[in-house]
Write a protein that holds these residues in place. Structure first.
Motif, PDB file in Angstrom:
ATOM      1  N   ALA A 322       0.821  -1.208   0.000  1.00  0.00           N
ATOM      2  CA  ALA A 322       0.000   0.000   0.000  1.00  0.00           C
ATOM      3  C   ALA A 322       0.857   1.261   0.000  1.00  0.00           C
ATOM      4  O   ALA A 322       0.614   2.195  -0.774  1.00  0.00           O
ATOM      5  N   VAL A 323       1.875   1.282   0.853  1.00  0.00           N
ATOM      6  CA  VAL A 323       2.672   2.500   0.997  1.00  0.00           C
ATOM      7  C   VAL A 323       3.584   2.724  -0.213  1.00  0.00           C
ATOM      8  O   VAL A 323       3.667   3.842  -0.743  1.00  0.00           O
ATOM      9  N   SER A 324       4.268   1.683  -0.675  1.00  0.00           N
ATOM     10  CA  SER A 324       5.177   1.867  -1.806  1.00  0.00           C
ATOM     11  C   SER A 324       4.422   2.306  -3.059  1.00  0.00           C
ATOM     12  O   SER A 324       4.885   3.185  -3.802  1.00  0.00           O
ATOM     13  N   GLU A 325       3.273   1.708  -3.302  1.00  0.00           N
ATOM     14  CA  GLU A 325       2.504   2.076  -4.493  1.00  0.00           C
ATOM     15  C   GLU A 325       1.928   3.483  -4.365  1.00  0.00           C
ATOM     16  O   GLU A 325       1.941   4.261  -5.324  1.00  0.00           O
ATOM     17  N   ALA A 326       1.432   3.830  -3.177  1.00  0.00           N
ATOM     18  CA  ALA A 326       0.847   5.162  -2.991  1.00  0.00           C
ATOM     19  C   ALA A 326       1.916   6.248  -3.083  1.00  0.00           C
ATOM     20  O   ALA A 326       1.698   7.288  -3.729  1.00  0.00           O
ATOM     21  N   LEU A 327       3.061   6.011  -2.450  1.00  0.00           N
ATOM     22  CA  LEU A 327       4.112   7.029  -2.487  1.00  0.00           C
ATOM     23  C   LEU A 327       4.637   7.237  -3.901  1.00  0.00           C
ATOM     24  O   LEU A 327       4.986   8.360  -4.285  1.00  0.00           O
ATOM     25  N   PHE A 359      11.885   1.226  -4.736  1.00  0.00           N
ATOM     26  CA  PHE A 359      11.245   0.756  -3.503  1.00  0.00           C
ATOM     27  C   PHE A 359      10.112  -0.219  -3.791  1.00  0.00           C
ATOM     28  O   PHE A 359       9.814  -1.106  -2.991  1.00  0.00           O
ATOM     29  N   ARG A 360       9.462  -0.094  -4.921  1.00  0.00           N
ATOM     30  CA  ARG A 360       8.376  -1.027  -5.273  1.00  0.00           C
ATOM     31  C   ARG A 360       8.898  -2.432  -5.548  1.00  0.00           C
ATOM     32  O   ARG A 360       8.104  -3.372  -5.669  1.00  0.00           O
ATOM     33  N   ILE A 361      10.221  -2.583  -5.643  1.00  0.00           N
ATOM     34  CA  ILE A 361      10.827  -3.888  -5.922  1.00  0.00           C
ATOM     35  C   ILE A 361      11.544  -4.447  -4.699  1.00  0.00           C
ATOM     36  O   ILE A 361      11.330  -5.595  -4.320  1.00  0.00           O
ATOM     37  N   TYR A 362      12.420  -3.639  -4.069  1.00  0.00           N
ATOM     38  CA  TYR A 362      13.210  -4.220  -2.989  1.00  0.00           C
ATOM     39  C   TYR A 362      12.363  -4.478  -1.749  1.00  0.00           C
ATOM     40  O   TYR A 362      11.304  -3.898  -1.564  1.00  0.00           O
ATOM     41  N   ASP A 363      12.857  -5.397  -0.924  1.00  0.00           N
ATOM     42  CA  ASP A 363      12.114  -5.941   0.215  1.00  0.00           C
ATOM     43  C   ASP A 363      10.811  -6.602  -0.234  1.00  0.00           C
ATOM     44  O   ASP A 363       9.820  -6.606   0.490  1.00  0.00           O
ATOM     45  N   GLY A 364      10.842  -7.174  -1.419  1.00  0.00           N
ATOM     46  CA  GLY A 364       9.703  -7.912  -1.951  1.00  0.00           C
ATOM     47  C   GLY A 364       8.897  -7.085  -2.924  1.00  0.00           C
ATOM     48  O   GLY A 364       8.287  -6.078  -2.536  1.00  0.00           O
ATOM     49  N   PRO A 365       8.878  -7.460  -4.214  1.00  0.00           N
ATOM     50  CA  PRO A 365       8.052  -6.744  -5.184  1.00  0.00           C
ATOM     51  C   PRO A 365       6.577  -6.803  -4.807  1.00  0.00           C
ATOM     52  O   PRO A 365       6.116  -7.739  -4.143  1.00  0.00           O
TER      53      PRO A 365
END
Length: 387
Positions: A322-327, A359-365
């Motif tokens: 939610a956060v990575s996509e929204a940001l 960020f949308r990729i690292y720590d799990g896409p």
């Protein structure tokens, strides 16, 4: 929110805005991250301000996750902020893991220097995709380890290892007959060869992202973190807080991008009025304001789950998506509002936009997290409908 956390966060914000943001134009911020001398210079200022590793208190205890959130958000107001005050990845997650799993001797030898900001660390898990190694699926790990006397011998290849160049501490993951293992190692080590530093879309992390070859690395048995075969379990301890910390830091960065875009829209005129008075522009910035607050609330909710003692695996997956996509949407709108200036290096908005794409990729896409959440829905449905 506690008064202590609010006080620390306010000091961090003032420090980042007044002393670190001016470094964003420093030529020592390179394509592979800030140079070591720039890191040391900023950290000396953080140390003088009493803000080195502000989420870890002088007695060694940590702020709660909810408290950590408001501090790390403020540190993220500049991409250099987390580097300066020692809240950056992967160090923040590595310190958390060593603090939870490490023996007193390992903490004294490896953790203390990280908390003091006297060295950086790297987490060696991901492997080259071209060689069939572990990435989003860590069970594909090909790096091996075996016991030889009182040492473990490690061989393999790793990729996208953030901060490996210049790091003083490494956490190396390898596979024994028992399963995944973790080892703490002093860096540099001649058995860990840096093959190359990758050219990537992001450039906020010192040392960049390296491809390395591990050739007969000998590690004393007492430097294994925990027990043989328990590495994936320990990774879960690190994983949820580390995912959430990324969300915290980049929320701070995106808040800054919104500030810059709003200022631009309120000053720039086109077609007879300020940009912000054009509905197409004003609505984008209003949507940003809404999504930034939603991200803040999502982070606080997930942090409260972690503070309850739960691993928060599901909740951190939800928050990360939610956060990575929204940001990313927010940063994209900031670029759009600013037009040509938004895609230039004249402001930090362009860098924040690039960093959020990574960020949308690292720590799990995003897609891996959604797949995992869908599997949980299926399991929960089956359990609820058992005859």
């Amino acid at each position: 929110m506690t008064e202590r956390a609010q006080a620390i966060a306010a000091k961090v914000e003032a420090f980042v805005r007044e002393q670190i943001i001016p470094y964003e134009k420093d030529p020592r911020s390179t394509a592979h991250g800030p140079t070591e001398d720039l890191v040391l210079e900023m950290r000396e200022k953080a140390r003088a301000a009493g803000l080195m590793t502000p989420h870890i208190l002088p007695d060694g205890s940590h702020l709660t996750q909810r408290e950590t959130a408001i501090v790390l958000i403020k540190s993220g107001l500049s991409p250099l902020g987390p580097v300066a005050v020692n809240t950056m990845a992967p160090d923040e997650g590595n310190m958390y893991l060593i603090g939870k799993i490490g023996s007193p001797d390992l903490k004294k030898r490896f953790l203390d220097k990280l908390v003091a900001g006297e060295g950086r660390s790297a987490f060696f898990m991901t492997e080259p995709a071209s060689e069939g190694g572990a990435g989003s699926d860590p069970s594909m790990m090909r790096t091996t380890c075996h016991l030889d006397g009182n040492h473990w011998v490690i061989n393999g290849r790793k990729a996208f290892i953030t901060g490996a160049e210049g790091a003083k501490v490494g956490i190396v993951m390898a596979k024994s007959e028992d399963g995944a293992c973790m080892f703490l190692v002093d860096l540099p080590d001649p058995a860990i060869k840096l093959d190359r530093i990758l050219d990537t879309i992001d450039n906020s992390m010192p040392g960049g992202h390296a491809v390395v070859t591990i050739d007969n690395l000998r590690v004393p048995a007492d430097q294994m973190l925990g027990a043989s075969g328990e590495g994936f379990k320990y990774a879960q301890i690190r994983l949820s807080p580390a995912r959430l910390s990324h969300c915290m830091r980049w929320l701070g960065g995106t808040i800054r991008a919104q500030e810059i875009a709003v200022d631009y829209a309120c000053r720039r005129e086109a077609f007879g009025k300020k940009l912000i008075d054009h509905e197409g522009v004003g609505f984008m910035l209003a949507e940003n304001m809404i999504e930034l607050r939603q991200c803040e609330l999502m982070i606080d909710w997930c942090a409260s789950i972690l503070d309850s003692g739960s691993l928060g695996t599901t909740e951190s997956s939800m928050a990360k998506v939610a956060v990575s996509e929204a940001l990313y949407r927010v940063a994209d709108r900031c670029v759009q509002v600013m037009g040509g200036t938004g895609v230039s290096g004249d402001t930090v908005v362009e860098q924040i936009f690039r960093e959020l794409r990574a960020f949308r990729i690292y720590d799990g896409p995003t897609e891996v997290h959604k797949w995992s959440l869908a599997k949980k829905l299926k399991r929960d449905h089956a359990k609820a409908n058992q005859a």
